[in-house]
Write an enzyme that holds these catalytic residues in place. Sequence first.
Site, mmCIF file in Angstrom:
data_model
loop_
_atom_site.group_PDB
_atom_site.id
_atom_site.type_symbol
_atom_site.label_atom_id
_atom_site.label_comp_id
_atom_site.label_asym_id
_atom_site.label_seq_id
_atom_site.Cartn_x
_atom_site.Cartn_y
_atom_site.Cartn_z
ATOM 1 N N HIS A 1 2.880 1.730 0.563
ATOM 2 C CA HIS A 1 2.686 0.717 1.596
ATOM 3 C C HIS A 1 3.101 1.351 2.923
ATOM 4 O O HIS A 1 3.985 2.213 2.957
ATOM 5 C CB HIS A 1 3.593 -0.470 1.258
ATOM 6 C CG HIS A 1 3.396 -1.696 2.091
ATOM 7 N ND1 HIS A 1 3.882 -1.786 3.370
ATOM 8 C CD2 HIS A 1 2.787 -2.876 1.822
ATOM 9 C CE1 HIS A 1 3.574 -2.993 3.858
ATOM 10 N NE2 HIS A 1 2.911 -3.672 2.938
ATOM 11 N N CYS B 1 -2.164 -3.003 3.944
ATOM 12 C CA CYS B 1 -1.152 -2.079 4.464
ATOM 13 C C CYS B 1 -1.087 -0.780 3.667
ATOM 14 O O CYS B 1 -0.026 -0.180 3.510
ATOM 15 C CB CYS B 1 0.236 -2.722 4.519
ATOM 16 S SG CYS B 1 0.320 -4.116 5.644
ATOM 17 N N ASP C 1 10.840 1.545 -3.477
ATOM 18 C CA ASP C 1 10.352 0.308 -2.867
ATOM 19 C C ASP C 1 10.023 -0.660 -4.009
ATOM 20 O O ASP C 1 9.004 -0.521 -4.680
ATOM 21 C CB ASP C 1 9.112 0.621 -2.022
ATOM 22 C CG ASP C 1 8.433 -0.626 -1.486
ATOM 23 O OD1 ASP C 1 8.927 -1.751 -1.748
ATOM 24 O OD2 ASP C 1 7.393 -0.486 -0.815
ATOM 25 N N GLN D 1 7.206 -5.049 -5.037
ATOM 26 C CA GLN D 1 6.258 -5.610 -6.011
ATOM 27 C C GLN D 1 6.797 -5.525 -7.439
ATOM 28 O O GLN D 1 6.054 -5.772 -8.388
ATOM 29 C CB GLN D 1 4.908 -4.868 -5.927
ATOM 30 C CG GLN D 1 4.260 -4.900 -4.559
ATOM 31 C CD GLN D 1 3.758 -6.283 -4.171
ATOM 32 O OE1 GLN D 1 3.651 -7.195 -5.006
ATOM 33 N NE2 GLN D 1 3.461 -6.475 -2.901
ATOM 34 N N LYS E 1 8.675 -12.435 -1.612
ATOM 35 C CA LYS E 1 7.712 -12.147 -2.678
ATOM 36 C C LYS E 1 8.261 -12.549 -4.046
ATOM 37 O O LYS E 1 7.559 -12.501 -5.041
ATOM 38 C CB LYS E 1 7.338 -10.658 -2.679
ATOM 39 C CG LYS E 1 6.577 -10.200 -1.426
ATOM 40 C CD LYS E 1 6.104 -8.770 -1.589
ATOM 41 C CE LYS E 1 5.793 -8.078 -0.279
ATOM 42 N NZ LYS E 1 4.597 -8.555 0.405
#
Lengths: 425, 140
Positions: free
Chosen positions: A139, A382, A216, A219, A242
């Site tokens: 991302h 993104c 990261d 997700q 999220k």
Amino acid sequence: MADLATTGPTSQAAPARLDPYRLRGDFPILSTANRFGKPLVYLDSAATSLKPLAVIEAVDGYNREYSANIHRGIYEMAERATGAYEETRVKIARLINAPDPHEIVFVRNATEAINLVAYSWGRRNIGRGDTIVLTEMEHHANLVPWQLVVQEMDGDLEFVPITDDGILRLEVYEVLLHLRPKLIAFTHVSNMLGTVNPVREMTEMAHAAGALVLIDGAQAVPHMPVDVREIGADFYVFSGHKMLGPTGSGALWARRELLEAMPPFMAGGDMIREVHLRRSEWNEVPYKFEAGTPDIAAEIGMGAAADYLMNLGMEAVRVHEQDLARYALDVLPREVPGIELYGPAAELRGGVVSFNLPGIHPHDVAQILDRSGICVRAGHHCTMPLHERFDLAATARASFNVYTVPEEIDALAVGLREVTRIFDR
Amino acid sequence: MDDLYRDYILEHYRHPHNFGVLDAPTASYEGSNPLCGDRITMMLGISDGIVREVAFTGRGCAISQASASLLTDEIKGKTVEEVEGMTPDDLLELIGIEISPARLKCALLSLDTVAHALADEAAEKAEPDGSASAPSSTSA
């Protein structure tokens, strides 16, 4: 399709499985309709998730009952606010199995967490000629901050390439590790391909080469069990919004000794121990990194979201969303002739399916789906370099969460056939 | 069912008018919407202050490409002043469908690209050592 909140097969589910039909009642927004009177079919959870009543009430409760500032007041209401805020730190630590709640730094989102590490750790530890290894599927939030660091510090970026199926090429990663990089930063789950990366293996390889690892988890944390101790990561970041929490909430986890050695990212109130006119001493971690009044209500809401998810069981969440991905990868090619799907097999992915209809721009796809109440993301999500890698200007993306049911994927298939019909007429 | 995807919009998308290149455009510009990947190159053949020829190439969504097709039809034969005076509302009226806020950039890319092409041409003419061939009276 009329009333997804209450219909559906009566499940005699084993305890480990979650019942999406029942928990849809926890999400007030799912009983709304769009301007065409169509019920909401929300397939954009990778952008932001819907919020359950428990989260809405936690935010509301703070605003209505104890909206004092934290870490300052002596009165009861202020102590209650501080207590709820710090309790969230404990909940978040439990969610990702962090050893110490004081290793959780509250931030606005994963983007801010990565920027914090880039500015604070990066500027101090990346020097001339030093390498940071990223991947082609990052991302922009895990790419652009590192571009700034290496531009300023005269370092280099290298990238782990991916296969056509959207899987990281670990044999190339191994070669890149011979460059003795200082840091490896990669996503746990791709927000476009859905690929679940082998984070533990990649972390072990990085450590063997003497590099630190930032993951990261934007997700991943909302969708599967995450155990930062088992992974062995050095930095792990994610967003609250999220994972069923409010916008404006997020967290950085890092090993305590790293946080202690890092200089502050932002300066101001609450991050200091002593302030004199010409010098100051920093507060202890994590407060050193939390300058100024934070989004107290949002972070407390994220704590309620963590409770909600842990109550469902992250393993059950993972199973549910993988089932949905499998269902989508099965149904969409069968029901929507010509559809192009991107990313790996269901076994290797989270609840994300990106696609295109040949000759139709994804913005047109999304706009026509909107008429049926179906929300999908259209664009580059993104991840412009990743789209370039596949020679795509844009894709449409359907993404799932705990409240997603297979009937919504059926509705997507019907909607996509309608798109094709409109463009073929 | 669909206001946005009326037959004539889709017809312009599938068979755009003035799609192609000019051999010797006097003004051209490539415009894009990086967020959606819409891309349009506008080429204009201007003489005596009138847009004699116009062509475009590009790729993108139905709205952006249909808009370019309709706009190129509209500006052919018009004076530069008339084209420069076109407003976003003029173009939206020409497109004739209701455009949601999120799609305005798609719809207006064509006009924006034409405006850039004309501005570049005007700037080139204004440069003292540029190959200015037109009389100074055309500068706005």
